[in-house]
Scaffold this active site. Structure first.
Site, PDB file in Angstrom:
ATOM      1  N   LYS A  13       0.851  -1.206   0.350  1.00  0.00           N
ATOM      2  CA  LYS A  13      -0.079   0.051  -0.044  1.00  0.00           C
ATOM      3  C   LYS A  13       1.003   1.245   0.046  1.00  0.00           C
ATOM      4  CE  LYS A  13      -2.454  -0.783   3.885  1.00  0.00           C
ATOM      5  NZ  LYS A  13      -1.689  -2.066   4.181  1.00  0.00           N
ATOM      6  N   ARG A  88      -9.762   1.101   9.465  1.00  0.00           N
ATOM      7  CA  ARG A  88      -9.433  -0.182   9.951  1.00  0.00           C
ATOM      8  C   ARG A  88     -10.252  -1.060  10.251  1.00  0.00           C
ATOM      9  NH1 ARG A  88      -4.200  -0.883  11.606  1.00  0.00           N
ATOM     10  NH2 ARG A  88      -3.607   1.263  11.529  1.00  0.00           N
ATOM     11  N   ARG A 122      12.270  -6.955   5.314  1.00  0.00           N
ATOM     12  CA  ARG A 122      12.259  -5.405   5.025  1.00  0.00           C
ATOM     13  C   ARG A 122      13.351  -4.565   6.004  1.00  0.00           C
ATOM     14  NH1 ARG A 122       6.798  -2.132   5.723  1.00  0.00           N
ATOM     15  NH2 ARG A 122       6.693  -3.099   7.817  1.00  0.00           N
ATOM     16  N   ARG A 153      12.539  -2.823  11.832  1.00  0.00           N
ATOM     17  CA  ARG A 153      11.615  -2.550  12.474  1.00  0.00           C
ATOM     18  C   ARG A 153      10.992  -3.684  13.606  1.00  0.00           C
ATOM     19  NH1 ARG A 153       5.990  -0.151   9.659  1.00  0.00           N
ATOM     20  NH2 ARG A 153       5.265  -1.472  10.779  1.00  0.00           N
ATOM     21  N   ARG A 164       0.293  -9.369  13.630  1.00  0.00           N
ATOM     22  CA  ARG A 164      -0.294  -8.398  12.699  1.00  0.00           C
ATOM     23  C   ARG A 164      -1.446  -8.886  11.870  1.00  0.00           C
ATOM     24  NH1 ARG A 164       4.929  -5.808  10.811  1.00  0.00           N
ATOM     25  NH2 ARG A 164       3.538  -4.151   9.655  1.00  0.00           N
TER      26      ARG A 164
END
Length: 207
Positions: A13, A88, A122, A153, A164
């Site tokens: 996204k 959300r 990532r 992260r 998640r």
């Protein structure tokens, strides 16, 4: 044009948001960015949000809705916007429909294995904020763009990724059916490279 980007964490996204906002001249509105900005500036809202996050909770729906509602009243949103990370859940979607109905909801369909690979590989730069993947930069600790420090992260580990995705499946995935019933859903195959995805989105939008 009022757009929403819908998809699981790691579905691409953010990448497509940057392309679309530049192409369509729309403001990119990310609740995550709004939260981080307020936390970094230590505003009253930022302190409140930080306390909520530090407690391991999500920002309450009513507060999130008010923040987005206020943002959409800004002059740069008069010709449209691109919402990323909001709504959300169904509560937030219904609230948005009451004050500013979206035109199109772009849903990114991505295989779970692809998402795992993207997120666990990532890497981010602390200095310029650019995002990379170990497929491209290996285990380098130096940003190829600015020379800043590359880091992982905290929530880009396998356990956090599973958590998640579970939250997304329970709270956000139902939005796909919600907007499909309204005839506003544009599904795109998010497993492919970014150029093909962008081309499909623009075609779906009639651009």
């Amino acid at each position: 044009m009022k757009l929403i980007l819908l998809g699981a964490p790691g579905s691409g996204k953010g990448t497509q948001a940057a392309f679309l906002c530049g192409k369509l001249h729309l403001p990119h509105i990310s609740t995550g960015d709004i939260f981080r900005d307020n936390i970094n500036r230590q505003t009253a809202l930022g302190v409140r949000i930080k306390n909520i996050i530090d407690a391991g909770d999500f920002c309450p729906d009513d507060l999130t809705v008010e923040i987005v509602k206020d943002r959409l009243l800004s002059p740069d949103c008069k010709n449209g916007y691109l919402l990323d990370g909001f709504p959300r859940n169904i509560f937030q979607a219904k609230a948005l429909d009451e004050f500013d109905k979206p035109d199109t909801v772009i849903n990114f369909d991505v295989d779970i294995k692809v998402i795992h690979h993207r997120l666990t590989g990532r890497r981010l730069c602390r200095k310029c904020g650019n995002s990379y993947h170990i497929d491209n930069i290996g285990e380098s600790k130096i940003c190829p763009s600015c020379g800043g420090e590359i880091y992982v992260r905290a929530d880009d580990n396998p356990v956090s990724v599973e958590e998640r995705l579970a939250v997304y499946q329970e709270q956000t995935f139902p939005l796909k059916e919600y907007y499909e019933k309204q005839g506003k859903l544009l599904n795109v195959d998010g497993n492919r490279n970014r150029e093909l995805i962008l081309a499909d989105i623009l075609k779906g939008l009639g651009i």
